[in-house]
Design a protein around this motif. Sequence first.
Motif, PDB file in Angstrom:
ATOM      1  N   MET A   1       0.828  -1.209   0.000  1.00 38.38           N
ATOM      2  CA  MET A   1       0.000   0.000   0.000  1.00 38.38           C
ATOM      3  C   MET A   1       0.862   1.258   0.000  1.00 38.38           C
ATOM      4  O   MET A   1       0.564   2.231  -0.702  1.00 38.38           O
ATOM      5  N   TRP A   2       1.955   1.241   0.763  1.00 42.42           N
ATOM      6  CA  TRP A   2       2.845   2.403   0.804  1.00 42.42           C
ATOM      7  C   TRP A   2       3.544   2.618  -0.534  1.00 42.42           C
ATOM      8  O   TRP A   2       3.818   3.759  -0.926  1.00 42.42           O
ATOM      9  N   LEU A   3       3.828   1.541  -1.257  1.00 46.05           N
ATOM     10  CA  LEU A   3       4.456   1.707  -2.567  1.00 46.05           C
ATOM     11  C   LEU A   3       3.477   2.336  -3.558  1.00 46.05           C
ATOM     12  O   LEU A   3       3.876   3.127  -4.426  1.00 46.05           O
ATOM     13  N   ILE A   4       2.209   2.019  -3.432  1.00 42.84           N
ATOM     14  CA  ILE A   4       1.200   2.672  -4.267  1.00 42.84           C
ATOM     15  C   ILE A   4       1.114   4.160  -3.918  1.00 42.84           C
ATOM     16  O   ILE A   4       1.011   5.025  -4.807  1.00 42.84           O
ATOM     17  N   VAL A   5       1.163   4.476  -2.627  1.00 39.80           N
ATOM     18  CA  VAL A   5       1.180   5.886  -2.208  1.00 39.80           C
ATOM     19  C   VAL A   5       2.376   6.601  -2.833  1.00 39.80           C
ATOM     20  O   VAL A   5       2.260   7.738  -3.323  1.00 39.80           O
ATOM     21  N   THR A   6       3.525   5.938  -2.850  1.00 37.77           N
ATOM     22  CA  THR A   6       4.724   6.523  -3.468  1.00 37.77           C
ATOM     23  C   THR A   6       4.483   6.832  -4.938  1.00 37.77           C
ATOM     24  O   THR A   6       4.818   7.919  -5.431  1.00 37.77           O
ATOM     25  N   GLY A   7       3.905   5.868  -5.661  1.00 35.14           N
ATOM     26  CA  GLY A   7       3.629   6.088  -7.066  1.00 35.14           C
ATOM     27  C   GLY A   7       2.686   7.258  -7.299  1.00 35.14           C
ATOM     28  O   GLY A   7       2.872   8.048  -8.233  1.00 35.14           O
ATOM     29  N   LEU A   8       1.676   7.398  -6.418  1.00 33.79           N
ATOM     30  CA  LEU A   8       0.731   8.509  -6.560  1.00 33.79           C
ATOM     31  C   LEU A   8       1.404   9.853  -6.283  1.00 33.79           C
ATOM     32  O   LEU A   8       1.132  10.851  -6.955  1.00 33.79           O
ATOM     33  N   LEU A   9       2.302   9.884  -5.294  1.00 39.48           N
ATOM     34  CA  LEU A   9       3.019  11.121  -4.992  1.00 39.48           C
ATOM     35  C   LEU A   9       3.942  11.531  -6.134  1.00 39.48           C
ATOM     36  O   LEU A   9       4.236  12.717  -6.319  1.00 39.48           O
TER      37      LEU A   9
ATOM     38  N   ALA B   1       7.773  13.734   2.212  1.00 41.27           N
ATOM     39  CA  ALA B   1       6.691  12.747   2.199  1.00 41.27           C
ATOM     40  C   ALA B   1       6.984  11.631   1.209  1.00 41.27           C
ATOM     41  O   ALA B   1       6.786  10.435   1.505  1.00 41.27           O
ATOM     42  N   LEU B   2       7.479  11.991   0.028  1.00 43.03           N
ATOM     43  CA  LEU B   2       7.803  11.012  -1.000  1.00 43.03           C
ATOM     44  C   LEU B   2       8.891  10.054  -0.534  1.00 43.03           C
ATOM     45  O   LEU B   2       8.763   8.823  -0.649  1.00 43.03           O
ATOM     46  N   LEU B   3       9.966  10.612   0.016  1.00 40.16           N
ATOM     47  CA  LEU B   3      11.078   9.789   0.494  1.00 40.16           C
ATOM     48  C   LEU B   3      10.634   8.770   1.519  1.00 40.16           C
ATOM     49  O   LEU B   3      10.956   7.581   1.436  1.00 40.16           O
ATOM     50  N   HIS B   4       9.889   9.230   2.502  1.00 37.75           N
ATOM     51  CA  HIS B   4       9.576   8.354   3.623  1.00 37.75           C
ATOM     52  C   HIS B   4       8.424   7.413   3.338  1.00 37.75           C
ATOM     53  O   HIS B   4       8.306   6.355   3.963  1.00 37.75           O
ATOM     54  N   ALA B   5       7.578   7.758   2.359  1.00 37.93           N
ATOM     55  CA  ALA B   5       6.552   6.805   1.946  1.00 37.93           C
ATOM     56  C   ALA B   5       7.190   5.536   1.386  1.00 37.93           C
ATOM     57  O   ALA B   5       6.733   4.420   1.666  1.00 37.93           O
ATOM     58  N   VAL B   6       8.268   5.699   0.611  1.00 41.76           N
ATOM     59  CA  VAL B   6       8.898   4.517   0.022  1.00 41.76           C
ATOM     60  C   VAL B   6       9.939   3.896   0.951  1.00 41.76           C
ATOM     61  O   VAL B   6       9.952   2.680   1.151  1.00 41.76           O
ATOM     62  N   PHE B   7      10.811   4.705   1.553  1.00 38.30           N
ATOM     63  CA  PHE B   7      11.912   4.124   2.325  1.00 38.30           C
ATOM     64  C   PHE B   7      11.481   3.647   3.705  1.00 38.30           C
ATOM     65  O   PHE B   7      12.020   2.651   4.211  1.00 38.30           O
ATOM     66  N   LEU B   8      10.527   4.323   4.322  1.00 34.13           N
ATOM     67  CA  LEU B   8      10.004   3.845   5.598  1.00 34.13           C
ATOM     68  C   LEU B   8       8.748   3.000   5.388  1.00 34.13           C
ATOM     69  O   LEU B   8       8.637   1.898   5.915  1.00 34.13           O
ATOM     70  N   GLY B   9       7.797   3.538   4.585  1.00 36.15           N
ATOM     71  CA  GLY B   9       6.532   2.841   4.410  1.00 36.15           C
ATOM     72  C   GLY B   9       6.687   1.507   3.713  1.00 36.15           C
ATOM     73  O   GLY B   9       6.219   0.483   4.209  1.00 36.15           O
ATOM     74  N   PHE B  10       7.341   1.504   2.564  1.00 37.03           N
ATOM     75  CA  PHE B  10       7.500   0.245   1.833  1.00 37.03           C
ATOM     76  C   PHE B  10       8.682  -0.569   2.354  1.00 37.03           C
ATOM     77  O   PHE B  10       8.525  -1.715   2.764  1.00 37.03           O
ATOM     78  N   VAL B  11       9.865   0.025   2.349  1.00 42.25           N
ATOM     79  CA  VAL B  11      11.075  -0.754   2.622  1.00 42.25           C
ATOM     80  C   VAL B  11      11.146  -1.187   4.085  1.00 42.25           C
ATOM     81  O   VAL B  11      11.301  -2.381   4.388  1.00 42.25           O
ATOM     82  N   MET B  12      11.050  -0.242   5.017  1.00 41.35           N
ATOM     83  CA  MET B  12      11.249  -0.616   6.422  1.00 41.35           C
ATOM     84  C   MET B  12      10.082  -1.437   6.962  1.00 41.35           C
ATOM     85  O   MET B  12      10.288  -2.302   7.822  1.00 41.35           O
ATOM     86  N   THR B  13       8.869  -1.213   6.477  1.00 39.79           N
ATOM     87  CA  THR B  13       7.775  -2.093   6.887  1.00 39.79           C
ATOM     88  C   THR B  13       8.027  -3.507   6.392  1.00 39.79           C
ATOM     89  O   THR B  13       7.759  -4.492   7.094  1.00 39.79           O
ATOM     90  N   MET B  14       8.577  -3.637   5.184  1.00 43.83           N
ATOM     91  CA  MET B  14       8.922  -4.957   4.673  1.00 43.83           C
ATOM     92  C   MET B  14      10.061  -5.579   5.479  1.00 43.83           C
ATOM     93  O   MET B  14      10.066  -6.797   5.736  1.00 43.83           O
ATOM     94  N   VAL B  15      11.013  -4.756   5.905  1.00 43.24           N
ATOM     95  CA  VAL B  15      12.093  -5.267   6.758  1.00 43.24           C
ATOM     96  C   VAL B  15      11.529  -5.777   8.075  1.00 43.24           C
ATOM     97  O   VAL B  15      11.860  -6.877   8.534  1.00 43.24           O
ATOM     98  N   VAL B  16      10.663  -4.981   8.707  1.00 38.78           N
ATOM     99  CA  VAL B  16      10.040  -5.401   9.965  1.00 38.78           C
ATOM    100  C   VAL B  16       9.276  -6.701   9.758  1.00 38.78           C
ATOM    101  O   VAL B  16       9.311  -7.606  10.606  1.00 38.78           O
TER     102      VAL B  16
END
Length: 425
Positions: free
Chosen positions: A291-299, A312-327
């Motif tokens: 879902m966060w990667l879709i938000v990134t694409g929309l931004l 917002a763009l940076l953290h949507a992908v690096f925290l929202g997508f990447v770090m959530t996937m890491v967790v």
Amino acid sequence: MSQPVAVPEQGSADPPLKPASQTRRVIVLLVPCGVAMLMGLDAALVLLGVPAPLSGERFSSAHGIIMTIGFLEALVSLESAVSLRRLWAYCAPAALAVGALLVLTPLPLQAGQLLMLVGCALLIVNYSVLWTRKHEPMVAVQVGGALAALGAVLLWTGGVSIPDLFAWLVTFLVLTIAAERVVISRFSPSVLTPAGARRYQRGIVVISALIVFACPLTTIWSGRVLPVFGLALIALTVVAAWGDGARSDLRVRARATVAGSDAASDADTASGSAITPSQRFTGVMVFISYMWLIVTGLLLVHPTLSGLHYDALLHAVFLGFVMTMVVAHVPTYLPFLLEIRFRFNPGFWGVAVLLNVGLVVRIVADLAGSETGRTLGGLANIAALLSLVAVAVWAAVVKGPEDPQAPAGDTRAISDTSPTKDSRA
């Protein structure tokens, strides 16, 4: 279930590492990776304008590179080294993590940059060896991501600003994660027919190739190409989520839960293995990441590489997508690396909630132009990542009831791309 046993290549004079020696090397290399993460979080405090243990111009300017290359790429390369089970393969994570730390020292910046370039190149070598062992398409996708990481560090060394490297860094992380999810999904109850699975894999390969091709163009014509890049990310997300095995786990469990606890137990049995708390956690987090990667694409439809919109763009992908996937994967990733047994605990859910709620606050504040909200959300994100370390240690050392379905390291994804034999008791 016994651990996969590495099989030496025919004619190879370099025998695989013994499990004990390999675990020691992993532990040694996790230290600089962890330090790089802490330095990256320290730099995040500096950028948020709050007191930080360490500060300086390099901490603020190199924050993105430290977290993506010095921490995340070092972890990725450490996983590839464990797959290869060769001593030389560990040079990649060592060079990446140590190079990132050198960037933050008073030494010439070029010293750390050169070492990180070497690490990026060595990761490509690691993947190339994996490719020669088994012509796995997802390894080719990861090679594309690693080439993007090498390009990013090369351009950064040449003086290109980090905002202009956004697409390169995103390409590396997104392609790496997407490829690994494809491999992991092969070991979940299938949500696709055999023909659908082939289309799924081809779709990942084709869209990944388009994303890699777009990388250089985003540096030249960012305003025109970044929206197209964002649409490609959304397309990759849709295809990845469509075939992800986590969807099967969640769907089986959801149907069983509606029918009652007895039916849940029957569904677990019918699916071939019990759906553990760790698997449920991973499944939920994987789809939140998508879902966060879709938000990134929309931004990216209206890209801005500066100001709060860029934050917002940076953290949507690096925290929202990447770090959530890491967790999501820590309960299986660290046991695989360290060859130890983890006991999943509710603390992982707490980390996930803190990370994602803090991120929502931060992005809403960014889009609303609120510095106060951005700071509060950023502090929650930092607290979540620090809490992840504590929860992971807790899961590794605190005694509790054994979970018969939680192996001492989930090697499923790695064994599919390395010369291993999976013997099950």
